[in-house]
Design a protein around this motif. Sequence first.
Motif, PDB file in Angstrom:
ATOM      1  N   ARG A  99      30.717  15.468  37.688  1.00 20.79           N
ATOM      2  CA  ARG A  99      29.681  16.541  38.977  1.00 20.79           C
ATOM      3  C   ARG A  99      29.010  17.406  38.158  1.00 20.79           C
ATOM      4  N   LYS A 100      30.925  18.411  38.539  1.00 17.60           N
ATOM      5  CA  LYS A 100      30.606  20.373  38.375  1.00 17.60           C
ATOM      6  C   LYS A 100      30.290  21.024  36.425  1.00 17.60           C
ATOM      7  N   THR A 101      31.107  19.982  36.205  1.00 17.43           N
ATOM      8  CA  THR A 101      30.628  20.039  34.275  1.00 17.43           C
ATOM      9  C   THR A 101      29.923  19.344  33.851  1.00 17.43           C
ATOM     10  N   HIS A 102      28.929  18.064  34.230  1.00 18.63           N
ATOM     11  CA  HIS A 102      28.667  17.207  33.098  1.00 18.63           C
ATOM     12  C   HIS A 102      27.298  16.774  33.793  1.00 18.63           C
ATOM     13  N   ARG A 103      26.361  16.106  32.876  1.00 16.90           N
ATOM     14  CA  ARG A 103      24.965  15.932  33.487  1.00 16.90           C
ATOM     15  C   ARG A 103      25.161  14.327  32.137  1.00 16.90           C
ATOM     16  N   TYR A 104      24.505  13.343  33.218  1.00 16.46           N
ATOM     17  CA  TYR A 104      24.478  12.348  32.557  1.00 16.46           C
ATOM     18  C   TYR A 104      23.022  11.547  32.664  1.00 16.46           C
ATOM     19  N   ILE A 105      22.207  10.986  31.901  1.00 20.69           N
ATOM     20  CA  ILE A 105      21.260  11.025  31.532  1.00 20.69           C
ATOM     21  C   ILE A 105      20.901   9.903  30.825  1.00 20.69           C
ATOM     22  N   LYS A 106      20.028   9.284  31.102  1.00 21.51           N
ATOM     23  CA  LYS A 106      20.045   7.810  31.170  1.00 21.51           C
ATOM     24  C   LYS A 106      18.605   8.029  29.756  1.00 21.51           C
ATOM     25  N   CYS A 107      19.178   7.474  28.655  1.00 26.21           N
ATOM     26  CA  CYS A 107      18.023   7.842  27.261  1.00 26.21           C
ATOM     27  C   CYS A 107      16.712   6.431  27.579  1.00 26.21           C
ATOM     28  N   PRO A 108      15.647   6.995  27.427  1.00 26.57           N
ATOM     29  CA  PRO A 108      14.581   6.765  26.843  1.00 26.57           C
ATOM     30  C   PRO A 108      14.380   5.423  26.329  1.00 26.57           C
ATOM     31  N   HIS A 109      14.737   5.045  25.275  1.00 20.78           N
ATOM     32  CA  HIS A 109      14.632   4.375  24.509  1.00 20.78           C
ATOM     33  C   HIS A 109      15.721   3.438  24.281  1.00 20.78           C
ATOM     34  N   CYS A 110      16.261   3.079  24.589  1.00 20.01           N
ATOM     35  CA  CYS A 110      17.262   2.649  24.693  1.00 20.01           C
ATOM     36  C   CYS A 110      17.997   1.601  26.385  1.00 20.01           C
ATOM     37  N   ARG A 115      26.595  11.385  28.642  1.00 21.09           N
ATOM     38  CA  ARG A 115      27.048  12.044  28.782  1.00 21.09           C
ATOM     39  C   ARG A 115      26.746  13.833  28.064  1.00 21.09           C
ATOM     40  N   ILE A 116      25.790  14.877  28.516  1.00 22.50           N
ATOM     41  CA  ILE A 116      26.397  16.244  27.971  1.00 22.50           C
ATOM     42  C   ILE A 116      27.127  17.386  28.905  1.00 22.50           C
ATOM     43  N   ARG A 117      27.192  18.231  28.028  1.00 21.66           N
ATOM     44  CA  ARG A 117      27.504  18.940  29.524  1.00 21.66           C
ATOM     45  C   ARG A 117      26.170  19.808  30.130  1.00 21.66           C
ATOM     46  N   LYS A 118      27.136  20.190  31.498  1.00 22.71           N
ATOM     47  CA  LYS A 118      25.269  20.799  32.079  1.00 22.71           C
ATOM     48  C   LYS A 118      25.006  22.174  31.111  1.00 22.71           C
ATOM     49  N   PRO A 119      23.311  21.569  31.157  1.00 26.40           N
ATOM     50  CA  PRO A 119      22.472  22.780  30.580  1.00 26.40           C
ATOM     51  C   PRO A 119      22.308  24.428  31.167  1.00 26.40           C
ATOM     52  N   ASP A 120      22.282  25.667  30.470  1.00 28.83           N
ATOM     53  CA  ASP A 120      21.947  26.500  31.520  1.00 28.83           C
ATOM     54  C   ASP A 120      20.762  26.440  32.645  1.00 28.83           C
ATOM     55  N   LYS A 121      20.447  26.622  33.486  1.00 29.35           N
ATOM     56  CA  LYS A 121      19.645  26.859  34.291  1.00 29.35           C
ATOM     57  C   LYS A 121      18.288  26.923  33.791  1.00 29.35           C
TER      58      LYS A 121
END
Length: 150
Positions: A99-110, A115-121
């Motif tokens: 939770r502190k280092t990465h984000r989990y994002i749902k793919c809109p296609h599939c 899992r991606i690194r947390k982007p800058d604000k």
Amino acid sequence: MKKWFEQLGKRYQLFIQERYGVDELSQCLSIVALILLLPSFIPSLRFFCLASLAIMIWSLVRSFSKNLYKRQEERNGYLKLKYQVIQKSRLLQNMWRDRKTHRYIKCPHCGGMVRIRKPDKGKTISIYCPRCNSSFKRRDRKSTRLNSSH
């Protein structure tokens, strides 16, 4: 007496020969029945005893059934549901751990989780989904909400 037990054993073997037997679903049903039996000792929760009895009978009927195809379909449905629950719990564990280092994002296609690194604000990033080989852009919403509230 010894001969009687031998004959009883042979009769039991003949009876059980073409039956389905005990599998993971039958074991799970038996455990659920035993768990439901515990609150039935409280007088106001006696109906749990009936539910426990019904589930135990269902487990026994499955075990002694000769309809192998139907029992295998039930088992496959149970294993599919069990697998989905395990996968969801693992995903939630990983999301909590990262939770502190990465984000989990749902793919809109599939619909798969990436899992991606947390982007800058407030930055917009391009995300590649390895499952369906597509790219999409996403803005870090959680960070922008925090910034807009100040």
